[in-house]
Scaffold this active site. Sequence first.
Site, mmCIF file in Angstrom:
data_model
loop_
_atom_site.group_PDB
_atom_site.id
_atom_site.type_symbol
_atom_site.label_atom_id
_atom_site.label_comp_id
_atom_site.label_asym_id
_atom_site.label_seq_id
_atom_site.Cartn_x
_atom_site.Cartn_y
_atom_site.Cartn_z
ATOM 1 N N SER A 1 0.825 -1.204 0.000
ATOM 2 C CA SER A 1 0.000 0.000 0.000
ATOM 3 C C SER A 1 0.856 1.249 0.000
ATOM 4 O O SER A 1 2.043 1.208 0.337
ATOM 5 C CB SER A 1 -0.925 0.057 1.233
ATOM 6 O OG SER A 1 -1.714 -1.085 1.337
ATOM 7 N N ASP B 1 9.302 -8.598 9.616
ATOM 8 C CA ASP B 1 9.490 -10.045 9.652
ATOM 9 C C ASP B 1 9.019 -10.566 11.008
ATOM 10 O O ASP B 1 9.670 -10.354 12.027
ATOM 11 C CB ASP B 1 10.968 -10.377 9.435
ATOM 12 C CG ASP B 1 11.205 -11.873 9.240
ATOM 13 O OD1 ASP B 1 10.307 -12.664 9.567
ATOM 14 O OD2 ASP B 1 12.292 -12.236 8.765
ATOM 15 N N ASP C 1 9.565 -16.836 11.924
ATOM 16 C CA ASP C 1 10.847 -17.522 11.816
ATOM 17 C C ASP C 1 10.603 -19.020 11.690
ATOM 18 O O ASP C 1 9.556 -19.542 12.109
ATOM 19 C CB ASP C 1 11.728 -17.253 13.037
ATOM 20 C CG ASP C 1 12.238 -15.820 13.077
ATOM 21 O OD1 ASP C 1 12.265 -15.170 12.017
ATOM 22 O OD2 ASP C 1 12.586 -15.347 14.172
#
Length: 798
Positions: free
Chosen positions: A249, A321, A324
């Site tokens: 976006s 992030d 994991d």
Amino acid sequence: MRKPLTILGSLTLTGIIGLLFFIYWHSPRYGGELSISGLKEKVEVNFDMYGIPHIYAQNEADAYRALGYVHAQDRLFQLEMMRRVGSGTLAEFLGKDLLEIDQFFHTLGIPKHAKESSAAFLSQGETPWKKAAEAYLEGVNEFIQRGILPVEYLLLGEKPRPYTIEDMHSIVGYMSFTFAMGLKTDPLVTRIARDLGSEYMSSLSVQTLPEHHVIPLNYPDSLNSNLSPVGSTLSALLGNIPVPLLEGSNSWVIAGSRTKSGKVLFNNDTHIGFSSPSVWYEAHLEYPGFSFYGNHLAGVPFGLVGHSRHHSIGLTMFENDDQDFFEEKLNPANANEIMIGEVSYPITSRKEIIQVKGEKSIEFEIRGTKHGPIMNSVVKEIGNLTSNPVTSWWVYILEPTKAMEAIYKMNHAGNIQEVADAASLIHAPGLNIMYGDSLGNIAWWAAAKLPIRGEKVHSKIFADGSDPEAQPKGWYPFTDNPQSINPESGFVASANNQPDTLRNGVFFPGYYYPGDRWNRIAKAILAKEDWDMESSKALQVETVNETHPKNAQFMLALINQNDFESNSAVLQVLQNWDGNHELNSNIPTVYYKWLYHTLRLAMMDELGEDGFKAYLETFMMIRSTRHFLTDAENRWWDRKGTATIESRSEIISEALKLTLEELSDQFGKNPKDWKWEKAVVAEHPHPLGSQKPLDKIFNVRTEAIPANEESINKLAFKLSGAGIYKVTSGPAMRIILDFADVDGSVSVLPTGNSGNRFSKHYADQKQLYAKGKYRPQLMNETEIKNKAKGKLVLIPSN
């Protein structure tokens, strides 16, 4: 002869009348009077010329109950698809072909998490957001029980079950998963690191590079709170999901010091996979003490994006992030345990039942460790990489979501601090919350729970689950999250790129884009101090990318121009490209095919066909390409299995030769005929549109649009050798609001506000969208009622 013709004419007329009655019967109700159970008082719903409901109620519960009803009559089948993706029940509704997707989502843990989040939501007691959500649910179920169902249910021979709080959290889970770039990226990065080594890794942008553009941060000492109260490969698997994925976006908010009106100017365009209907449903709610114009996901009562007369909220993907992968070490003495250091931990197991349409149900085992579920069996890329268990440690499933509470509070916020407090409740997925208000405040918060990783953990390579130093170590406080409040620059902007170093010194990793869009936005804003609606429109629909021309010029410098003398004219045009993607230009047609062949010739011998396709579908390709081309030590250029060492110039020249030959075959020998509009396909697919002839009925196809990668008006596609580029995602709305005239704010949707095929608002905005035009977001009561195209009055049933 006359008699058969008369009979045929009579049958045709009867058929037409029957068809018209069928359409009328299955269309949403935009007028008249309906009795609704549970209402306390009469509610008036005025529909404007684009089918957007403006709901006037006397209390909050009635407003949300009415919203649930009208939302369901326009978007029930979309709600059905989204709740079934999130709850892992697609096979029950659509058949065994969707079983792998259900198994994937069950393994990932979204259905289980939806149950846990629902229990936590209900245990809070009679909170305002719980009462509003339950009223909305009752409105949806009123339509399910008494309304005329969309024709998709008739075609499938199905009926919807009642909508529940658990379904609502399943939809939030679906939304959260679509942001989980780690599943696409980390197995590929791990494979490259293990099979090819650091020399190959160094030519890619696995982490943000110094030349990429970062978002500046501005941490406030305090906030101004004076606002008045108010099984197959994963890529193939995901390609079968019958709802769009949320991808990226843009949003920018300009302070009054840089606007013509002297008031805050708010802009937001969320980038989401093309679909029919498109993702957002617009609705305007009014009841005593509350006035809000929102953009809603199907099944979600509160607007993720929207505005009151005093404040506006928007969002982009943070791209942090938050997932994991741990490669576990089994206990040699017990295969049902893993080892962390010298300590053993059990592998858990649970079984879930997946119903399959027309067949026996499937009992499905899900195994996991303290790190999360074991993914080998449902992600081919992981299973092919290692026989050791690989677990997914994903922030979203670690604790119940508070998304409903957060969104409700942002809709109802009375000041900037209340929005900040609401943003802090969002643990995942990571969202950039954008803010502006009538007092002149502008703000951006990266809303997410950011994990503290062990020093040995590379966030995109499988971690050694047995290493005590690789274990998660806690969370950074929300106050350290990326943010910028009323910066001196006079604007805040986010475009899925890397935030600058946090005040705790951490440069937080993620799946960030290189910042081409952000840089273009920032440079434009800083060049003017008289921004208004018209100049904002021009910027929002711009299709210029400044990096692609640099790539093209660099590649041109590496070829022997004499070898391409017959095509010197087209190469000269490419040399002078300014990065625009006009439909009548042939430059993008040449550039993207040349880039594809360059990357294919360089990488497919190492990655294989599936691996190369996976690379093209990750964020890595977009942010690595410039570095990949210019890295003098790039090992990818040399082809494996040949006696010679191929050079960069050889690969790029061979790619150009293939490109020119293929384009001549595809579009003719005259390069002037290779116009971009001939290579671009723009279609918004419906879940049933993959079946012919239903594609002709449900899919919405538009004229060609200026497809591009990483321009502000991002209309994305997948690189391929076919030379035809199907736009797969783009702005799911384009909003512009000047706080000097809130009633004059504008927006546009890619298709229309209704998902009902027989509604006149199914695709009535597609031309506006394709042409880069806008339509009003009405909030003025007098104007709304004077211009209403329909008025539906909902009255309490006895």
